[in-house]
Enzyme design. Sequence first.
Site, PDB file in Angstrom:
ATOM      1  N   TYR A  50      19.258   0.313  62.637  1.00 40.98           N
ATOM      2  CA  TYR A  50      20.481   0.458  61.816  1.00 40.98           C
ATOM      3  C   TYR A  50      21.059   1.881  61.858  1.00 40.98           C
ATOM      4  O   TYR A  50      21.821   2.247  60.965  1.00 40.98           O
ATOM      5  CB  TYR A  50      20.191   0.043  60.369  1.00 40.98           C
ATOM      6  CG  TYR A  50      20.078  -1.459  60.208  1.00 40.98           C
ATOM      7  CD1 TYR A  50      21.183  -2.282  60.375  1.00 40.98           C
ATOM      8  CD2 TYR A  50      18.870  -2.063  59.897  1.00 40.98           C
ATOM      9  CE1 TYR A  50      21.095  -3.659  60.233  1.00 40.98           C
ATOM     10  CE2 TYR A  50      18.765  -3.436  59.760  1.00 40.98           C
ATOM     11  CZ  TYR A  50      19.884  -4.221  59.925  1.00 40.98           C
ATOM     12  OH  TYR A  50      19.791  -5.587  59.792  1.00 40.98           O
ATOM     13  N   PHE A  58      24.644   2.432  51.383  1.00 37.85           N
ATOM     14  CA  PHE A  58      23.635   1.377  51.220  1.00 37.85           C
ATOM     15  C   PHE A  58      22.470   1.519  52.202  1.00 37.85           C
ATOM     16  O   PHE A  58      21.572   0.678  52.235  1.00 37.85           O
ATOM     17  CB  PHE A  58      24.277  -0.011  51.365  1.00 37.85           C
ATOM     18  CG  PHE A  58      24.999  -0.251  52.679  1.00 37.85           C
ATOM     19  CD1 PHE A  58      24.293  -0.616  53.822  1.00 37.85           C
ATOM     20  CD2 PHE A  58      26.381  -0.129  52.750  1.00 37.85           C
ATOM     21  CE1 PHE A  58      24.952  -0.843  55.023  1.00 37.85           C
ATOM     22  CE2 PHE A  58      27.045  -0.351  53.955  1.00 37.85           C
ATOM     23  CZ  PHE A  58      26.318  -0.717  55.090  1.00 37.85           C
ATOM     24  N   ARG A  86      28.898 -15.215  65.244  1.00 41.01           N
ATOM     25  CA  ARG A  86      29.446 -14.591  64.036  1.00 41.01           C
ATOM     26  C   ARG A  86      30.273 -15.586  63.225  1.00 41.01           C
ATOM     27  O   ARG A  86      30.306 -15.545  62.005  1.00 41.01           O
ATOM     28  CB  ARG A  86      30.206 -13.309  64.378  1.00 41.01           C
ATOM     29  CG  ARG A  86      29.200 -12.200  64.746  1.00 41.01           C
ATOM     30  CD  ARG A  86      29.844 -10.931  65.163  1.00 41.01           C
ATOM     31  NE  ARG A  86      30.405 -10.164  64.059  1.00 41.01           N
ATOM     32  CZ  ARG A  86      29.701  -9.342  63.275  1.00 41.01           C
ATOM     33  NH1 ARG A  86      28.415  -9.204  63.438  1.00 41.01           N
ATOM     34  NH2 ARG A  86      30.296  -8.655  62.318  1.00 41.01           N
ATOM     35  N   THR A  92      29.906 -10.903  56.201  1.00 40.86           N
ATOM     36  CA  THR A  92      28.745 -10.162  55.682  1.00 40.86           C
ATOM     37  C   THR A  92      28.495 -10.479  54.210  1.00 40.86           C
ATOM     38  O   THR A  92      27.361 -10.693  53.793  1.00 40.86           O
ATOM     39  CB  THR A  92      29.003  -8.633  55.818  1.00 40.86           C
ATOM     40  OG1 THR A  92      29.341  -8.367  57.172  1.00 40.86           O
ATOM     41  CG2 THR A  92      27.785  -7.817  55.428  1.00 40.86           C
ATOM     42  N   ARG A 103      25.700 -18.032  55.852  1.00 36.93           N
ATOM     43  CA  ARG A 103      25.635 -17.125  54.695  1.00 36.93           C
ATOM     44  C   ARG A 103      26.212 -17.791  53.443  1.00 36.93           C
ATOM     45  O   ARG A 103      25.693 -17.602  52.339  1.00 36.93           O
ATOM     46  CB  ARG A 103      26.352 -15.820  55.013  1.00 36.93           C
ATOM     47  CG  ARG A 103      25.503 -14.918  55.919  1.00 36.93           C
ATOM     48  CD  ARG A 103      26.277 -13.752  56.411  1.00 36.93           C
ATOM     49  NE  ARG A 103      25.451 -12.767  57.102  1.00 36.93           N
ATOM     50  CZ  ARG A 103      25.941 -11.882  57.953  1.00 36.93           C
ATOM     51  NH1 ARG A 103      27.239 -11.858  58.224  1.00 36.93           N
ATOM     52  NH2 ARG A 103      25.137 -11.010  58.542  1.00 36.93           N
ATOM     53  N   HIS A 116      21.289 -11.832  60.561  1.00 38.52           N
ATOM     54  CA  HIS A 116      22.075 -10.835  61.296  1.00 38.52           C
ATOM     55  C   HIS A 116      22.583 -11.455  62.588  1.00 38.52           C
ATOM     56  O   HIS A 116      21.907 -12.278  63.187  1.00 38.52           O
ATOM     57  CB  HIS A 116      21.166  -9.643  61.635  1.00 38.52           C
ATOM     58  CG  HIS A 116      21.764  -8.691  62.626  1.00 38.52           C
ATOM     59  ND1 HIS A 116      22.593  -7.655  62.247  1.00 38.52           N
ATOM     60  CD2 HIS A 116      21.670  -8.626  63.981  1.00 38.52           C
ATOM     61  CE1 HIS A 116      22.972  -6.990  63.334  1.00 38.52           C
ATOM     62  NE2 HIS A 116      22.421  -7.561  64.405  1.00 38.52           N
TER      63      HIS A 116
END
Length: 143
Positions: A50, A58, A86, A92, A103, A116
């Site tokens: 990351y 965050f 995606r 997200t 999600r 992810h």
Amino acid sequence: MSNKTLAILKPDCIRKNLIGEVILKITEAGFEIKGLKMVKLTEASAKGFYEIHKNKPFFNDLIKYMTSGPCVPIVLEKENAVEEFRKLIGATDPAKAAEGTIRKLYATSIQENIIHGSDSDENAQKEINHFFSRKELLDINGF
Ligand code: CMP
């Protein structure tokens, strides 16, 4: 346009016992599994993965979350894999994710968002290399 992407089933996905259900959604959407393992990220490995977010507010919480339990990285193949995946996982923030997306169905917060997906072909290759050695993929699939 590449045909590969990297998915990670994140620690909340594993804690909620959703590995099977989420993988079924992925394969039903036409993705083929080309590599899969269960790993517990070290802090150094999570920080490397990351790196792009290292200045975000965050970041520390993200590293804590991603090292809080095992996760399952998966190499997926499909035509136009990055974009198609995606679409399948949704935004997200699960509150903003489209109906029927992974999600929207399973995630609880913008951080604990279950899964992810790589955001570009270039990152997909880098992220695949983060979890899988060239030899592993060559032995399994010939690539
Ligand atoms: P992903 O897009 O897979 O990779 C970056 C991760 O950081 C993201 O999923 C979330 O888990 C987390 N993330 C992104 N934005 C935020 C935010 N605003 N607050 C908390 N976590 C976030």
